[in-house]
Scaffold this active site. Structure first.
Site, PDB file in Angstrom:
ATOM      1  N   GLN A  34       3.266   9.880   0.703  1.00 43.42           N
ATOM      2  CA  GLN A  34       4.310   9.088   0.888  1.00 43.42           C
ATOM      3  C   GLN A  34       5.405   9.336  -0.270  1.00 43.42           C
ATOM      4  O   GLN A  34       6.432   9.108  -0.261  1.00 43.42           O
ATOM      5  CB  GLN A  34       4.075   7.496   1.054  1.00 43.42           C
ATOM      6  CG  GLN A  34       3.387   7.298   2.386  1.00 43.42           C
ATOM      7  CD  GLN A  34       3.244   5.813   2.674  1.00 43.42           C
ATOM      8  OE1 GLN A  34       2.149   5.364   2.103  1.00 43.42           O
ATOM      9  NE2 GLN A  34       4.194   5.161   3.208  1.00 43.42           N
ATOM     10  N   GLY A  86       0.617  -1.236   0.053  1.00 43.32           N
ATOM     11  CA  GLY A  86      -0.238  -0.155  -0.048  1.00 43.32           C
ATOM     12  C   GLY A  86       0.833   1.188  -0.070  1.00 43.32           C
ATOM     13  O   GLY A  86       1.811   1.360   0.701  1.00 43.32           O
ATOM     14  N   HIS A 136      -4.672   1.614   7.315  1.00 43.93           N
ATOM     15  CA  HIS A 136      -3.185   2.109   7.420  1.00 43.93           C
ATOM     16  C   HIS A 136      -2.871   3.224   6.382  1.00 43.93           C
ATOM     17  O   HIS A 136      -2.681   4.392   6.828  1.00 43.93           O
ATOM     18  CB  HIS A 136      -2.362   0.927   7.206  1.00 43.93           C
ATOM     19  CG  HIS A 136      -0.810   1.570   7.230  1.00 43.93           C
ATOM     20  ND1 HIS A 136      -0.020   0.863   8.301  1.00 43.93           N
ATOM     21  CD2 HIS A 136      -0.308   2.299   6.347  1.00 43.93           C
ATOM     22  CE1 HIS A 136       1.186   1.400   7.868  1.00 43.93           C
ATOM     23  NE2 HIS A 136       1.170   2.158   6.744  1.00 43.93           N
ATOM     24  N   GLU A 137      -3.612   2.997   5.329  1.00 47.28           N
ATOM     25  CA  GLU A 137      -3.230   3.947   4.084  1.00 47.28           C
ATOM     26  C   GLU A 137      -4.034   5.144   4.398  1.00 47.28           C
ATOM     27  O   GLU A 137      -3.835   6.325   4.086  1.00 47.28           O
ATOM     28  CB  GLU A 137      -3.516   3.473   2.948  1.00 47.28           C
ATOM     29  CG  GLU A 137      -2.393   2.305   2.400  1.00 47.28           C
ATOM     30  CD  GLU A 137      -1.172   2.628   2.734  1.00 47.28           C
ATOM     31  OE1 GLU A 137      -0.718   4.101   2.582  1.00 47.28           O
ATOM     32  OE2 GLU A 137      -0.229   1.702   2.878  1.00 47.28           O
ATOM     33  N   CYS A 154       5.905  -0.031   7.410  1.00 43.92           N
ATOM     34  CA  CYS A 154       5.283   1.127   6.449  1.00 43.92           C
ATOM     35  C   CYS A 154       6.811   1.785   5.717  1.00 43.92           C
ATOM     36  O   CYS A 154       7.850   1.976   6.186  1.00 43.92           O
ATOM     37  CB  CYS A 154       5.142   2.359   7.377  1.00 43.92           C
ATOM     38  SG  CYS A 154       4.582   4.169   6.673  1.00 43.92           S
ATOM     39  N   LEU A 155       6.402   1.940   4.413  1.00 45.93           N
ATOM     40  CA  LEU A 155       7.505   2.592   3.529  1.00 45.93           C
ATOM     41  C   LEU A 155       8.116   3.536   3.780  1.00 45.93           C
ATOM     42  O   LEU A 155       9.091   4.016   3.654  1.00 45.93           O
ATOM     43  CB  LEU A 155       6.963   2.702   2.004  1.00 45.93           C
ATOM     44  CG  LEU A 155       6.529   1.100   1.320  1.00 45.93           C
ATOM     45  CD1 LEU A 155       6.008   1.604   0.124  1.00 45.93           C
ATOM     46  CD2 LEU A 155       7.526   0.151   1.556  1.00 45.93           C
ATOM     47  N   HIS A 204      -2.742   7.725   7.013  1.00 47.57           N
ATOM     48  CA  HIS A 204      -1.883   8.450   6.380  1.00 47.57           C
ATOM     49  C   HIS A 204      -2.374   9.891   5.572  1.00 47.57           C
ATOM     50  O   HIS A 204      -1.851  10.891   5.662  1.00 47.57           O
ATOM     51  CB  HIS A 204      -1.151   7.922   4.939  1.00 47.57           C
ATOM     52  CG  HIS A 204       0.138   7.220   5.658  1.00 47.57           C
ATOM     53  ND1 HIS A 204       1.191   7.629   5.982  1.00 47.57           N
ATOM     54  CD2 HIS A 204       0.403   5.746   5.224  1.00 47.57           C
ATOM     55  CE1 HIS A 204       2.266   6.778   6.275  1.00 47.57           C
ATOM     56  NE2 HIS A 204       1.689   5.557   5.695  1.00 47.57           N
TER      57      HIS A 204
END
Length: 171
Positions: free
Chosen positions: A51, A46, A136-137, A94-95, A140
């Protein structure tokens, strides 16, 4: 298509709320392709637009397993419409917080309303890893990170570690 650089903690951009997508056009579709390419390259399941430096309420997801055919999904202006009372716990990463993972408890099922790249409104009921990834996304897009769902002590340690690393890089 292009791989975009990832925004990494402690960048303050990650704490900002994203603005709604106002129209679906060729530029937005190219950006979606870039986001998917960036996510696959990372590799991740994701990625939210913030991000990669764009404060836009847009995210991409693909929770297909390594041995499965890719199933990319693009969500514009996603909103959680309903959450289950039942909870589930997954180890999240997380990226934007590379190489850090923690157990996070979230609702096991969610219903998400969103705009698709076709310009139409859609609704999706999700459970399992897809439900976790969507939550999660979407967090963000609201300036919330998965580390906000763990203990303050652990969160402070992670932020301190990434702040030190960022200072070393910029020195």
């Amino acid at each position: 298509m292009a791989i975009r650089p990832l925004v990494i903690l402690p960048d303050p951009l990650l704490r900002k709320a994203s603005r709604p997508v106002e129209r679906v056009d060729a530029d937005l579709k190219r950006f979606a392709d870039d986001m998917l390419e960036t996510m696959y390259d990372a590799p991740g399941i994701g990625l939210a637009a913030v991000q990669v430096g764009e404060l836009l309420r847009m995210l991409v997801i693909d929770v297909a397993g390594e041995d499965e055919e890719k199933r990319p999904q693009v969500f514009l202006n996603p909103e959680i419409l309903a959450r289950s009372d039942a909870m589930s716990t997954y180890e999240e990463g997380c990226l934007s917080i590379p190489d850090y993972y923690a157990e996070v408890e979230r609702p096991a099922k969610v219903t998400v309303g969103y705009l698709g790249l076709d310009g139409a409104t859609h609704e999706l009921e999700a459970e399992g890893v897809l439900a976790t990834c969507l939550q999660h996304e979407i967090d963000h897009l609201n300036g919330v990170l998965f580390i906000d769902h763990i203990s303050k002590l652990k969160r402070d340690m992670v932020v301190k570690k990434f702040t030190k690393a960022a200072k070393r890089v910029s020195a």
